[in-house]
Design a protein around this motif. Structure first.
Motif, PDB file in Angstrom:
ATOM      1  N   SER A 179       0.836  -1.209   0.000  1.00 19.05           N
ATOM      2  CA  SER A 179       0.000   0.000   0.000  1.00 19.05           C
ATOM      3  C   SER A 179       0.863   1.248   0.000  1.00 19.05           C
ATOM      4  CB  SER A 179      -0.933   0.004   1.217  1.00 19.05           C
ATOM      5  OG  SER A 179      -1.894  -1.029   1.120  1.00 19.05           O
ATOM      6  N   ARG A 180       1.963   1.221   0.751  1.00 18.40           N
ATOM      7  CA  ARG A 180       2.862   2.379   0.752  1.00 18.40           C
ATOM      8  C   ARG A 180       3.463   2.590  -0.631  1.00 18.40           C
ATOM      9  NH1 ARG A 180       4.545  -0.006   5.714  1.00 18.40           N
ATOM     10  NH2 ARG A 180       6.524  -0.706   4.816  1.00 18.40           N
ATOM     11  N   SER A 181       3.791   1.495  -1.305  1.00 20.48           N
ATOM     12  CA  SER A 181       4.349   1.597  -2.651  1.00 20.48           C
ATOM     13  C   SER A 181       3.331   2.186  -3.618  1.00 20.48           C
ATOM     14  CB  SER A 181       4.799   0.215  -3.131  1.00 20.48           C
ATOM     15  OG  SER A 181       5.283   0.282  -4.462  1.00 20.48           O
ATOM     16  N   ARG A 182       2.084   1.751  -3.519  1.00 17.62           N
ATOM     17  CA  ARG A 182       1.054   2.278  -4.415  1.00 17.62           C
ATOM     18  C   ARG A 182       0.722   3.725  -4.074  1.00 17.62           C
ATOM     19  NH1 ARG A 182      -0.743  -3.215  -4.138  1.00 17.62           N
ATOM     20  NH2 ARG A 182      -2.117  -2.800  -2.368  1.00 17.62           N
ATOM     21  N   LEU A 183       0.812   4.087  -2.782  1.00 22.17           N
ATOM     22  CA  LEU A 183       0.612   5.487  -2.394  1.00 22.17           C
ATOM     23  C   LEU A 183       1.648   6.361  -3.084  1.00 22.17           C
ATOM     24  CD1 LEU A 183      -0.863   7.517  -0.433  1.00 22.17           C
ATOM     25  CD2 LEU A 183       1.001   7.087   1.159  1.00 22.17           C
ATOM     26  N   ARG A 184       2.893   5.906  -3.092  1.00 28.01           N
ATOM     27  CA  ARG A 184       3.961   6.643  -3.764  1.00 28.01           C
ATOM     28  C   ARG A 184       3.673   6.774  -5.253  1.00 28.01           C
ATOM     29  NH1 ARG A 184       8.374   2.942  -3.693  1.00 28.01           N
ATOM     30  NH2 ARG A 184       7.330   2.199  -5.570  1.00 28.01           N
ATOM     31  N   ASP A 185       3.137   5.725  -5.865  1.00 31.64           N
ATOM     32  CA  ASP A 185       2.900   5.751  -7.306  1.00 31.64           C
ATOM     33  C   ASP A 185       1.801   6.734  -7.706  1.00 31.64           C
ATOM     34  OD1 ASP A 185       4.850   3.858  -7.623  1.00 31.64           O
ATOM     35  OD2 ASP A 185       3.466   2.159  -7.778  1.00 31.64           O
ATOM     36  N   LEU A 186       0.914   7.080  -6.775  1.00 30.88           N
ATOM     37  CA  LEU A 186      -0.171   8.006  -7.093  1.00 30.88           C
ATOM     38  C   LEU A 186       0.341   9.409  -7.381  1.00 30.88           C
ATOM     39  CD1 LEU A 186      -2.895   6.950  -4.475  1.00 30.88           C
ATOM     40  CD2 LEU A 186      -2.899   6.522  -6.935  1.00 30.88           C
ATOM     41  N   ILE A 187       1.611   9.649  -7.106  1.00 32.09           N
ATOM     42  CA  ILE A 187       2.195  10.975  -7.319  1.00 32.09           C
ATOM     43  C   ILE A 187       2.120  11.397  -8.781  1.00 32.09           C
ATOM     44  CG2 ILE A 187       4.583  10.283  -7.789  1.00 32.09           C
ATOM     45  CD1 ILE A 187       5.482  12.472  -5.862  1.00 32.09           C
ATOM     46  N   ARG A 188       2.036  10.411  -9.689  1.00 34.90           N
ATOM     47  CA  ARG A 188       2.076  10.740 -11.116  1.00 34.90           C
ATOM     48  C   ARG A 188       0.739  11.239 -11.653  1.00 34.90           C
ATOM     49  NH1 ARG A 188       1.217   5.189 -11.016  1.00 34.90           N
ATOM     50  NH2 ARG A 188      -0.337   4.393 -12.507  1.00 34.90           N
ATOM     51  N   HIS A 189      -0.320  11.161 -10.847  1.00 37.70           N
ATOM     52  CA  HIS A 189      -1.646  11.467 -11.367  1.00 37.70           C
ATOM     53  C   HIS A 189      -2.025  12.945 -11.270  1.00 37.70           C
ATOM     54  CE1 HIS A 189      -2.832   7.442 -12.388  1.00 37.70           C
ATOM     55  NE2 HIS A 189      -2.454   6.995 -11.189  1.00 37.70           N
ATOM     56  N   ASP A 190      -1.227  13.770 -10.632  1.00 39.66           N
ATOM     57  CA  ASP A 190      -1.535  15.202 -10.570  1.00 39.66           C
ATOM     58  C   ASP A 190      -0.249  15.993 -10.772  1.00 39.66           C
ATOM     59  OD1 ASP A 190      -3.315  17.543  -9.923  1.00 39.66           O
ATOM     60  OD2 ASP A 190      -1.837  17.767  -8.344  1.00 39.66           O
ATOM     61  N   PRO A 191      -0.136  16.756 -11.864  1.00 42.35           N
ATOM     62  CA  PRO A 191       1.112  17.479 -12.149  1.00 42.35           C
ATOM     63  C   PRO A 191       1.543  18.432 -11.042  1.00 42.35           C
ATOM     64  CG  PRO A 191      -0.309  17.458 -14.081  1.00 42.35           C
ATOM     65  CD  PRO A 191      -1.129  16.908 -12.954  1.00 42.35           C
ATOM     66  N   MET A 192       0.605  19.248 -10.546  1.00 38.75           N
ATOM     67  CA  MET A 192       0.973  20.211  -9.507  1.00 38.75           C
ATOM     68  C   MET A 192       1.313  19.492  -8.206  1.00 38.75           C
ATOM     69  SD  MET A 192       1.437  23.421  -8.981  1.00 38.75           S
ATOM     70  CE  MET A 192       1.585  24.595  -7.635  1.00 38.75           C
ATOM     71  N   GLY A 193       0.516  18.477  -7.865  1.00 41.79           N
ATOM     72  CA  GLY A 193       0.817  17.706  -6.663  1.00 41.79           C
ATOM     73  C   GLY A 193       2.160  17.035  -6.762  1.00 41.79           C
ATOM     74  N   GLY A 194       2.501  16.533  -7.956  1.00 44.13           N
ATOM     75  CA  GLY A 194       3.805  15.903  -8.146  1.00 44.13           C
ATOM     76  C   GLY A 194       4.940  16.887  -8.000  1.00 44.13           C
ATOM     77  N   LEU A 195       4.781  18.072  -8.600  1.00 42.29           N
ATOM     78  CA  LEU A 195       5.824  19.097  -8.500  1.00 42.29           C
ATOM     79  C   LEU A 195       6.069  19.466  -7.041  1.00 42.29           C
ATOM     80  CD1 LEU A 195       6.091  22.296 -10.717  1.00 42.29           C
ATOM     81  CD2 LEU A 195       6.355  22.429  -8.251  1.00 42.29           C
ATOM     82  N   VAL A 196       4.973  19.716  -6.324  1.00 40.79           N
ATOM     83  CA  VAL A 196       5.084  20.155  -4.931  1.00 40.79           C
ATOM     84  C   VAL A 196       5.630  19.031  -4.051  1.00 40.79           C
ATOM     85  CG1 VAL A 196       3.743  20.845  -2.913  1.00 40.79           C
ATOM     86  CG2 VAL A 196       3.341  21.956  -5.114  1.00 40.79           C
TER      87      VAL A 196
END
Length: 247
Positions: A179-196
């Protein structure tokens, strides 16, 4: 901005609250995450936008949220786009307490006075309506379990939760590893969230403490390494955005 919707900083703080102890998990990195969450919320409100690895104010009109508007005004006063890593790494004294007080005023948490070692006064915060925290957690769990791309707000919240280290708080032990690994992978789904989120992690890794070098004269090779690193970071953030667009 209406108050019918909770902001991302509020949700991040509610996620971090430990229902058993009334304290917040990862308090030091959480302060960075709250500063980053403000940027995401302002971007979703159309007030700021990413410019490479920088943040630019595109609409200075207040949102109606006093805490967000303070951040927006500080960004506006900069006069030019600011690097996300420098903004998040700047002094944010009292930001966590500001949001805890705000949540208490809104009736989402209540303060419990106590003492440490029978002498030092302490304050713990308990969620008033645990259904709110459960709903926030359920959105993350659903995105992790189903693999369906989440909405931008949930994606950004997941990215920030990972960046500040809440993964082990939300999904502890060996059983929570996937679950922690998949939580990390969700970073790619929002450009601004990923940048921040990447900026939050950069600050924790000391990137914001690196001294700035003076611009090199035309034709000079000085500062080339700095330029290459900046270009590489910008390219990385553009890659995050491209992957999010393709998702």
């Amino acid at each position: 901005m209406g108050r019918s919707r909770r902001t991302i900083p509020e949700e991040l703080l509610l996620l971090a609250l430990d229902p058993a102890t009334g304290t917040t998990a990862q308090p030091q990195s959480l302060d960075l995450g709250l500063a980053g969450a403000q940027l995401v919320e302002l971007a979703l409100a159309g007030r700021i936008a990413p410019d490479g690895d920088r943040i630019a104010v595109v609409h200075p009109r207040p949102t109606g949220d006093p805490t967000l508007d303070t951040a927006l005004e500080l960004l506006r006063r900069r006069g030019s786009p600011v690097r996300a890593v420098h903004w998040i790494g700047g002094p944010r004294l009292g930001l966590r307490q500001t949001y805890l007080t705000h949540l208490e005023r809104c009736g989402m948490v209540h303060a419990v006075a106590g003492q440490m070692c029978g002498v030092l006064p302490t304050t713990r915060y308990q969620a008033t309506d645990t259904a709110i925290s459960r709903e926030i957690r359920a959105r993350l769990d659903s995105a992790i379990r189903t693999g369906v791309p989440p909405d931008p707000r949930t994606a950004a919240l997941a990215a920030l939760a990972h960046a500040v280290g809440l993964g082990k708080h939300l999904y502890p032990g060996n059983e929570g590893r996937s679950s922690r690994s998949r939580l990390r992978d969700l970073i790619r789904h929002d450009p601004m969230g990923g940048l921040v989120a990447h900026a939050v992690m950069d600050v924790q890794n000391g990137a914001a403490a690196q001294p700035r070098r003076a611009p090199a004269a035309p034709g000079s090779s000085a500062g080339g390494g700095t330029g290459r690193r900046t270009a590489a970071r910008t390219a990385a953030h553009r890659g995050v955005m491209a992957r999010a667009a393709a998702s």
